[in-house]
Design an enzyme around this catalytic site. Structure first.
Site, mmCIF file in Angstrom:
data_model
loop_
_atom_site.group_PDB
_atom_site.id
_atom_site.type_symbol
_atom_site.label_atom_id
_atom_site.label_comp_id
_atom_site.label_asym_id
_atom_site.label_seq_id
_atom_site.Cartn_x
_atom_site.Cartn_y
_atom_site.Cartn_z
ATOM 1 N N ASP A 178 -2.868 -18.490 2.012
ATOM 2 C CA ASP A 178 -3.855 -19.284 1.253
ATOM 3 C C ASP A 178 -4.514 -20.329 2.153
ATOM 4 O O ASP A 178 -5.735 -20.508 2.139
ATOM 5 C CB ASP A 178 -3.233 -19.919 -0.005
ATOM 6 C CG ASP A 178 -1.791 -20.347 0.168
ATOM 7 O OD1 ASP A 178 -1.231 -20.128 1.262
ATOM 8 O OD2 ASP A 178 -1.218 -20.912 -0.780
ATOM 9 N N LYS A 180 3.207 -15.118 3.662
ATOM 10 C CA LYS A 180 3.463 -15.955 2.484
ATOM 11 C C LYS A 180 4.982 -16.089 2.341
ATOM 12 O O LYS A 180 5.561 -15.901 1.262
ATOM 13 C CB LYS A 180 2.810 -15.298 1.250
ATOM 14 C CG LYS A 180 2.810 -16.140 -0.004
ATOM 15 C CD LYS A 180 1.844 -17.304 0.015
ATOM 16 C CE LYS A 180 2.007 -18.179 -1.213
ATOM 17 N NZ LYS A 180 1.236 -19.437 -1.144
ATOM 18 N N TYR A 194 0.800 -1.228 0.000
ATOM 19 C CA TYR A 194 0.000 0.000 0.000
ATOM 20 C C TYR A 194 0.832 1.277 0.000
ATOM 21 O O TYR A 194 0.280 2.367 0.069
ATOM 22 C CB TYR A 194 -0.970 -0.013 1.189
ATOM 23 C CG TYR A 194 -2.127 -0.954 0.949
ATOM 24 C CD1 TYR A 194 -1.893 -2.295 0.703
ATOM 25 C CD2 TYR A 194 -3.436 -0.508 0.940
ATOM 26 C CE1 TYR A 194 -2.929 -3.171 0.464
ATOM 27 C CE2 TYR A 194 -4.480 -1.376 0.702
ATOM 28 C CZ TYR A 194 -4.225 -2.698 0.461
ATOM 29 O OH TYR A 194 -5.254 -3.564 0.218
ATOM 30 N N ASP A 245 -6.361 -6.592 4.556
ATOM 31 C CA ASP A 245 -7.490 -5.992 3.845
ATOM 32 C C ASP A 245 -8.402 -7.106 3.305
ATOM 33 O O ASP A 245 -9.627 -7.097 3.492
ATOM 34 C CB ASP A 245 -6.939 -5.137 2.693
ATOM 35 C CG ASP A 245 -7.981 -4.208 2.104
ATOM 36 O OD1 ASP A 245 -9.086 -4.114 2.663
ATOM 37 O OD2 ASP A 245 -7.695 -3.576 1.076
#
Ligand code: ATP
Length: 331
Positions: free
Chosen positions: A203, A170, A123, A227
């Site tokens: 995931d 991740k 962001y 988010d």
């Protein structure tokens, strides 16, 4: 007497901020509201998205209740919401997701809180077109920002008798950036020997949340994953109309719902005011007004559980104003 900045925002913003303001006033809290405005409707009138008066008011009052703001495309910043969080270093985006009895959802008793890093990650908005057919964007992860968001999550867990904090990452693919975030989480967790640190790849986290959301208590993650998981979790408890949020820094806080400006229902008296009303209860807790905050929460829960005055998104047929009045009556 509290001095609070109120930003009405775009779309359903004026409707839901009016509701939250009326509910706060019904508790008897004495507030001097500084009502200022920003967003696309101001841009159309005044040619500026965020007038200086908004910044002045935020800096003076340091506590803000805010409706959603739509950012006009190509006007200096990509999102007013992201700009405010970054400008005022509101590093911790706290989003409690809780089942409200009476709402339609296959899940029961969800009670978790998302701590989303609010100032960096993807962001920061550094993107470039590297050729006609390729583009790059930068994901920034710093040690300082990672440590402070993980600490916020662990402090919350400690103060609320939670046993586990789940860090979502991740790092198997983004070994350096998410690897750093994960290392910071491991480091902070050592200061909290009584709280388990659970590590989960994003995931798998999505699948686990949909299979069994009750296994989670406190979630801490980077900006983009936070988010996305927020909207996923909102769906688990009955929709965006229900989930509140706070953006907290060291000496300033902005309270706003997870939802956006919902242009499809704006101005129709259809918006569910719950998310912003619960955000205002978070604001009252932040101000130390716990009794009044609890009064608001209980009245919202009772109103939804009774089911007589609830908005369309919850399966009812009441307007925003009717639902607000029912909550106020309970207060
Ligand atoms: P933004 O880009 O500003 O975040 P968005 O279009 O991605 O906005 P929302 O504005 O949050 O997302 O709306 C998503 C969907 O949820 C819309 O169909 C909207 O009507 C619905 N929604 C959002 N907030 C509410 C609310 N308070 N009450 C009822 N429905 C809502």
């Amino acid at each position: 007497m509290y001095n609070i900045t109120l930003i009405q925002g775009d779309g359903i913003g004026p409707e839901v901020t009016n509701s939250a303001k009326a509910v706060i006033e019904a508790t008897g809290l004495e507030v001097c509201w500084d009502i200022v405005n920003a967003g696309i409707h101001i841009y159309e009138k005044e040619g500026v998205v965020v007038p200086d008066s908004v910044f002045d008011s935020i800096e003076k009052n340091k506590v803000v209740l805010k409706g959603p703001i739509t950012t006009p495309i190509g006007k200096g910043f990509r999102s007013v919401n992201v700009m405010l969080r970054k400008k005022y270093n509101l590093f911790s985006n706290v989003r409690p997701v809780k089942t409200i009895p009476g709402t339609k959802s296959p899940f029961k008793n969800i009670d978790l809180v998302i701590f989303r890093e609010n100032t960096e990650g993807l962001y920061i908005g550094i993107e470039k077109q590297t050729s006609e057919n390729s583009a790059e964007s930068i994901k920034l992860v710093t040690r300082d920002a990672s440590i402070r968001i993980v600490k916020s999550a662990f402090e919350y867990a400690k103060n609320n008798n939670k046993e586990k904090v789940t860090v979502v990452h991740k790092a198997n693919i983004l070994k350096i950036s998410d690897g750093l975030f994960l290392d910071c989480a491991r480091e902070v967790s050592e200061e909290y020997p009584n709280i388990e640190l659970e590590e989960m790849i994003v995931d798998n986290m999505c699948m686990q949340l949909v299979l069994n959301p009750n296994q989670f208590e406190v979630i801490v993650t980077t900006n983009l994953y936070g988010d996305i998981l927020s909207d996923l979790c909102a769906g688990l408890v009955g929709g965006l109309g229900l989930v509140p949020g706070a953006n907290i820094g060291d000496n300033m806080a902005i309270f706003e719902a997870v939802h956006g400006s919902a242009p499809d229902i704006a101005g129709k008296n259809l918006a569910n005011p719950t998310a912003l009303i619960l955000s205002s209860a978070m604001m009252l807790n932040h101000l130390g007004e716990r009794e009044k905050a609890n009064k608001i929460i209980n009245s919202v829960f009772e109103t939804i559980q009774k089911g007589k005055y609830i908005t369309k998104d919850l399966g009812g047929s009441s307007t925003t104003i009717e639902m607000t009045n029912a909550i106020i009556e309970k207060i």
